[in-house]
Design an enzyme around this catalytic site. Structure first.
Site, PDB file in Angstrom:
ATOM      1  N   CYS A 180       0.867  -1.167   0.000  1.00 44.57           N
ATOM      2  CA  CYS A 180       0.000   0.000   0.000  1.00 44.57           C
ATOM      3  C   CYS A 180       0.911   1.226   0.000  1.00 44.57           C
ATOM      4  O   CYS A 180       2.049   1.153  -0.466  1.00 44.57           O
ATOM      5  CB  CYS A 180      -0.963  -0.011   1.181  1.00 44.57           C
ATOM      6  SG  CYS A 180      -0.180   0.052   2.790  1.00 44.57           S
ATOM      7  N   THR A 181       0.473   2.336   0.533  1.00 42.28           N
ATOM      8  CA  THR A 181       1.222   3.576   0.388  1.00 42.28           C
ATOM      9  C   THR A 181       2.630   3.487   0.954  1.00 42.28           C
ATOM     10  O   THR A 181       3.605   3.869   0.309  1.00 42.28           O
ATOM     11  CB  THR A 181       0.478   4.726   1.089  1.00 42.28           C
ATOM     12  OG1 THR A 181      -0.871   4.758   0.626  1.00 42.28           O
ATOM     13  CG2 THR A 181       1.141   6.064   0.770  1.00 42.28           C
TER      14      THR A 181
END
Length: 584
Positions: A430-431
């Site tokens: 994810c980020t």
């Protein structure tokens, strides 16, 4: 609650939360285009319309992003299936939505038709995000269930991944009926949720801010954010705090404004406190790291690199941070400040949406106070309780050192620290974190991961591993995938032991098929990689000349094509994807 059920549900919900980040990642460009096109900036209507198009089709984007995120191997075929499911759901529901008599009123004929169509269009616009989320979940789950399906030879073209959009379309007919006939109840529920949130006022915003930070550990804060940003509230048919803000709703922004003082001022102040609390001989070494994390938070609003430096070594301090976030949400609401963002509460979004906000300068004044509070609390707690933040006591962990390594060397070290390619079942990101599934947690070397730049390691499940490495997480996930080969070559999950009689016939037959294929390809040592391409199996061999075409035809395969440079393509009589995984 049954613990086994919980162990299965929690990773699934986590995966859903991570999947939501894919469509959210497009919001910055949408917000940028929408704002730049406004009359107070560049006054370019076509640019504003381009940005608004993204917000108008968020439901479709969520359907694609969630489906791809949930699908095994993040396969894009699930995204196509999600589009089919979403269109069937929304367009089918449009026909079934009942139009209240008061909408048509006393008009008749063409005017009645237009009034009914306008009502249905508004209803579909309001249901688009929930319909997109459910369509994406449906398509992702159906991909995992039917991507390897075999059909009779006369239907073989529609087998495997091609079958997924078909079954998704038929399944979405049920969703269309649910959303269509059930729209009055669904609308009542959404309105009740919005009214409850508004009635909660500052107290509700405090709880939201508190949970938002606490749930970062699990990754479930994405689900909480999506409810607040894309579903709650209604302004001229536009739902969600974020979408309503960009649509011009003066009351929107309550679920975003309070993050600005924390992300632009509070957490950078925490970095300064950690720097001043470091041993003098280590400040130079740790200064670059803390400055980088502080600037990331201040400019972009990405805070996880900072939060994971003290989340586990000082849980009480992290709890204070969560409380201060909740208080910031409440305080901004009491002061009547409204601001919003397309990505996160950093300087870029603050400046870009300044003219669109209500009383935005107050954020700077509150931010100065939040800077002082964070600095004072962190400096006092670090010194009072001797918290081992970066640069205190032990040698500074070279976080970020990996960036100076060659890509191949860094990836090799990361793979080794994770226990090798054979220890990885799934690779995703994810980020700011790698999200992995591993065979054995004991083979993961946490010290080596920290030396390569990891600021935190989480083990949310028996085989789940999350490595926080900052904004390069997605890039590193790509390097790891390439290092271990196609996702089909990752370590398979152990088969669960089930009660009841064994059924060895299918298992033995599959094993025999693989052994016969390997023999016809020149032996196990001659095979380098295998990848499914529809009904074909793309193989890379050490020596393509060792492949015995006659033996392959005798085994039931329909043909062998030489593709050059050791590559051959084998035309299968059944689904190639399952065979590729078996070969891996």
């Amino acid at each position: 609650m049954n613990s086994a059920w919980t162990r299965q549900l929690f990773p699934a919900v986590q995966k859903l939360g991570r999947s939501l980040m894919l469509p959210i990642a497009v919001l910055p460009v949408a917000g940028l285009l929408l704002r730049l096109g406004q009359p107070d900036l560049l006054d370019l209507p076509y640019v504003a319309a381009a940005g608004n198009a993204v917000f108008s089709h968020l439901g479709l984007l969520f359907a694609i992003g969630v489906a791809v995120g949930l699908a095994r191997g993040n396969n894009g075929a699930a995204g196509l299936a999600a589009v089919v499911a979403y269109l069937v759901t929304t367009e089918g529901a449009r026909v079934l939505i009942p139009v209240p008599p008061e909408v048509v009123g006393e008009v008749a004929g063409r005017y009645a038709e237009l009034s009914g169509a306008a009502f249905r269009d508004a209803a579909v616009a309001k249901m688009s995000v929930p319909a997109g989320l459910i369509s994406g979940i449906l398509a992702g789950l159906l991909y995992n269930r039917f991507a390897d399906i075999r059909l009779p030879d006369y239907l073989a073209f529609f087998a495997g991944r091609r079958f997924v959009p078909i079954v998704s379309g038929f399944a979405a007919l049920g969703l269309a009926a649910l959303f269509g006939f059930g729209w009055p109840m669904l609308e009542t529920g959404m309105n009740a949720l919005s009214e409850a949130v508004v009635a909660a006022g500052g107290g509700g915003l405090f709880v939201y801010g508190l949970l938002n930070r606490l749930l970062i550990i699990t990754g479930l804060h994405h689900i909480l954010n999506n409810i607040a940003w894309f579903i709650v509230g209604d302004f001229e048919g536009v739902t969600g705090d974020l979408r309503r803000f960009f649509a011009g709703d003066p009351s929107a922004g309550a679920f975003m404004t309070g993050f600005f003082p924390v992300m632009m001022f509070g957490l950078p102040a925490a970095c300064l406190a950690m720097y001043h609390s470091a041993d003098e001989d280590k400040r130079k070494a740790v200064g670059g790291l803390l400055l980088s994390m502080a600037l990331t938070s201040f400019l972009t609003g990405i805070t996880e690199p900072i939060e994971f430096t003290f989340m586990f070594i000082a849980p009480l301090l992290y709890a204070v941070h969560a409380v201060l976030t909740g208080l910031s949400m409440t305080l901004m609401d009491l002061l009547g400040v409204r601001h919003g963002f397309g990505f996160s509460a950093g300087l870029f979004d603050y400046v870009l949406n300044f003219n669109h906000a209500t009383r935005p300068l107050i954020i700077l004044l509150v931010g100065v106070g939040w800077f002082a509070v964070y600095y004072g609390v962190f400096r006092w707690a670090i010194l009072r309780f001797d918290i081992p933040t970066p640069g205190r006591g032990e040698i500074v962990s070279p976080v970020g050192e990996g960036a100076s390594l060659a890509v191949d060397e860094e990836t090799a070290r990361m793979l080794e620290a994770l226990g090798g390619a054979g220890n990885l079942r799934e690779i995703d990101a994810c980020t700011t974190r790698l999200r992995l599934r591993v065979v054995e947690q004991e083979r993961v070397d946490e010290d080596a991961l920290r030396a390569l730049g990891a600021s935190g390691i989480l083990r949310p499940g028996a085989d789940a591993l999350q490595v926080i490495i900052g904004l390069r997480a997605d890039e590193m996930a790509g390097h790891l995938r390439r290092a271990v080969g196609d996702t089909a070559a990752l370590a398979p999950a152990a088969a669960p032991v089930q009660a009841g009689p064994r059924q060895p016939r299918q298992q033995d037959a599959a094993a025999d098929d693989v052994e016969r294929l390997l023999g016809a390809l020149g032996g196990r040592d001659n095979l380098l990689s295998a990848q499914a391409l529809g009904t074909r199996l793309s193989l890379r061999l050490k020596d393509a000349g060792k492949a015995d075409e006659h033996a392959l035809l005798a085994a039931g395969y329909r043909g062998l094509a030489q593709a050059g440079e050791g590559r051959v393509q084998l035309l299968c009589t059944y689904q190639a994807e399952s065979l590729a995984r078996a070969l891996a």
